[in-house]
Design a protein around this motif. Structure first.
Motif, PDB file in Angstrom:
ATOM      1  N   GLN A  24      -2.505  -9.907  11.957  1.00 58.97           N
ATOM      2  CA  GLN A  24      -2.446  -9.889  10.495  1.00 58.97           C
ATOM      3  C   GLN A  24      -3.484 -10.857   9.927  1.00 58.97           C
ATOM      4  OE1 GLN A  24      -0.445  -8.033   8.390  1.00 58.97           O
ATOM      5  NE2 GLN A  24       0.054  -6.898  10.245  1.00 58.97           N
ATOM      6  N   ASP A  33      -7.697  -5.638   0.796  1.00 55.27           N
ATOM      7  CA  ASP A  33      -8.547  -4.562   1.300  1.00 55.27           C
ATOM      8  C   ASP A  33      -7.744  -3.562   2.122  1.00 55.27           C
ATOM      9  OD1 ASP A  33     -10.707  -5.762   0.108  1.00 55.27           O
ATOM     10  OD2 ASP A  33     -11.549  -6.586   1.948  1.00 55.27           O
ATOM     11  N   ARG A  34      -6.876  -4.066   2.990  1.00 58.93           N
ATOM     12  CA  ARG A  34      -6.044  -3.177   3.812  1.00 58.93           C
ATOM     13  C   ARG A  34      -5.097  -2.371   2.937  1.00 58.93           C
ATOM     14  NH1 ARG A  34      -5.648  -6.507   8.796  1.00 58.93           N
ATOM     15  NH2 ARG A  34      -7.461  -5.773   9.948  1.00 58.93           N
ATOM     16  N   ALA A  35      -4.548  -3.015   1.910  1.00 54.56           N
ATOM     17  CA  ALA A  35      -3.642  -2.315   0.992  1.00 54.56           C
ATOM     18  C   ALA A  35      -4.393  -1.201   0.272  1.00 54.56           C
ATOM     19  CB  ALA A  35      -3.040  -3.300  -0.012  1.00 54.56           C
ATOM     20  N   GLU A  37      -7.060   0.354   1.399  1.00 49.92           N
ATOM     21  CA  GLU A  37      -7.315   1.412   2.394  1.00 49.92           C
ATOM     22  C   GLU A  37      -6.095   2.316   2.559  1.00 49.92           C
ATOM     23  OE1 GLU A  37      -8.685   0.162   6.274  1.00 49.92           O
ATOM     24  OE2 GLU A  37     -10.026  -1.305   5.356  1.00 49.92           O
ATOM     25  N   ARG A  38      -4.911   1.712   2.664  1.00 49.85           N
ATOM     26  CA  ARG A  38      -3.680   2.503   2.800  1.00 49.85           C
ATOM     27  C   ARG A  38      -3.490   3.393   1.570  1.00 49.85           C
ATOM     28  NH1 ARG A  38       1.252  -0.857   3.349  1.00 49.85           N
ATOM     29  NH2 ARG A  38       2.264   1.142   3.659  1.00 49.85           N
ATOM     30  N   PHE A  39      -3.720   2.826   0.403  1.00 43.82           N
ATOM     31  CA  PHE A  39      -3.599   3.576  -0.852  1.00 43.82           C
ATOM     32  C   PHE A  39      -4.558   4.768  -0.852  1.00 43.82           C
ATOM     33  CE2 PHE A  39      -5.280   3.903  -5.289  1.00 43.82           C
ATOM     34  CZ  PHE A  39      -4.162   4.463  -5.890  1.00 43.82           C
ATOM     35  N   GLN A  40      -5.806   4.534  -0.460  1.00 39.21           N
ATOM     36  CA  GLN A  40      -6.827   5.583  -0.472  1.00 39.21           C
ATOM     37  C   GLN A  40      -6.507   6.706   0.517  1.00 39.21           C
ATOM     38  OE1 GLN A  40      -9.081   6.053  -2.621  1.00 39.21           O
ATOM     39  NE2 GLN A  40      -9.185   4.090  -3.651  1.00 39.21           N
ATOM     40  N   LYS A  41      -5.776   6.418   1.585  1.00 40.53           N
ATOM     41  CA  LYS A  41      -5.418   7.454   2.557  1.00 40.53           C
ATOM     42  C   LYS A  41      -4.535   8.540   1.949  1.00 40.53           C
ATOM     43  CE  LYS A  41      -6.043   4.854   6.763  1.00 40.53           C
ATOM     44  NZ  LYS A  41      -5.452   4.231   7.931  1.00 40.53           N
ATOM     45  N   PHE A  42      -3.884   8.232   0.833  1.00 42.77           N
ATOM     46  CA  PHE A  42      -3.067   9.218   0.134  1.00 42.77           C
ATOM     47  C   PHE A  42      -3.915  10.122  -0.767  1.00 42.77           C
ATOM     48  CE2 PHE A  42       0.242   6.308   1.389  1.00 42.77           C
ATOM     49  CZ  PHE A  42       1.354   7.101   1.555  1.00 42.77           C
ATOM     50  N   LEU A  70       4.436   3.544  -0.623  1.00 36.77           N
ATOM     51  CA  LEU A  70       3.782   2.315  -0.173  1.00 36.77           C
ATOM     52  C   LEU A  70       4.606   1.058  -0.430  1.00 36.77           C
ATOM     53  CD1 LEU A  70       0.133   3.119  -1.271  1.00 36.77           C
ATOM     54  CD2 LEU A  70       1.031   3.022   1.055  1.00 36.77           C
ATOM     55  N   TYR A  72       4.477  -1.142  -2.863  1.00 36.57           N
ATOM     56  CA  TYR A  72       3.645  -2.273  -3.285  1.00 36.57           C
ATOM     57  C   TYR A  72       4.286  -3.018  -4.452  1.00 36.57           C
ATOM     58  CZ  TYR A  72      -0.369  -0.614  -0.553  1.00 36.57           C
ATOM     59  OH  TYR A  72      -1.213  -0.243   0.451  1.00 36.57           O
TER      60      TYR A  72
END
Length: 137
Positions: A24, A33-35, A37-42, A70, A72
Motif C-alpha cells: 500500500q 491516483d489508485r482511486a 484508476e479504479r474509478f476510470q475502470k468503470f 466503490l 468512496y
C-alpha cells in the motif's frame, strides 16, 4: 502458557494494524491516483451539461451506481464526478466551486446533488422522479 501466546499474538496484530502494508502506498497522492484508476475502470461517462434532463438523469444515475460499488468518501465522489464535467458543465461548475469556497460549503454528495438537480433537472422532472419512486413502493 496459552494465554501468554494469545496475548503476544494480539499484541502483534495491534502493532501491524498501525502500519501501512508493504503493497500500500504511504503517499496520499498515490492513493488518490489508485482511486482514480479504479474509478476510470468503470468507464464513467463525461457530462457536457445541456438542456436535456434525461441525459443529466442518466449520467447522475450512472455516477451513483459507480460510487455505490466503490464506496468512496463523499469528498472523493464529488471530486471524481466533477472530473467528468466538460464544456458547459465545467464552466457552470467553476461558478458553483467559487460559491462553495466563498460560503464555506462542505463538499458532500448531498450538496453536489442539490446543485446538480437545481441546474440540470427542472422541478417538473424532479417531481416526476419522486412520483415514479413512490409508485415503486
Amino acid at each position: 502458557m496459552a494465554i501468554q501466546q494469545m496475548t503476544n499474538i494480539l499484541a502483534r496484530l495491534v502493532e501491524q494494524q498501525g502500519q501501512t502494508p508493504v503493497n500500500q502506498p504511504r503517499d496520499p497522492e498515490m492513493g488518490q491516483d489508485r482511486a482514480l484508476e479504479r474509478f476510470q475502470k468503470f468507464s464513467p461517462p463525461k457530462f457536457l451539461g445541456g438542456p436535456d434532463p434525461e441525459v443529466a438523469e442518466r449520467w447522475l444515475e450512472t455516477m451513483i451506481n459507480i460510487f455505490t460499488a466503490l464506496n468512496y468518501t463523499e469528498d472523493r465522489q464529488v471530486q471524481f464526478a466533477i472530473f467528468q464535467f466538460e464544456g458547459l458543465a465545467r464552466a457552470c461548475w467553476n461558478v458553483v466551486r467559487a460559491k462553495w469556497e466563498r460560503e464555506g460549503t462542505a463538499w458532500t454528495w448531498l450538496n453536489f446533488m442539490l446543485e446538480f438537480n437545481e441546474k440540470y433537472l427542472p422541478p417538473i422532472v424532479q417531481e416526476k422522479r419522486e412520483d415514479d419512486f413512490i409508485k415503486l413502493r
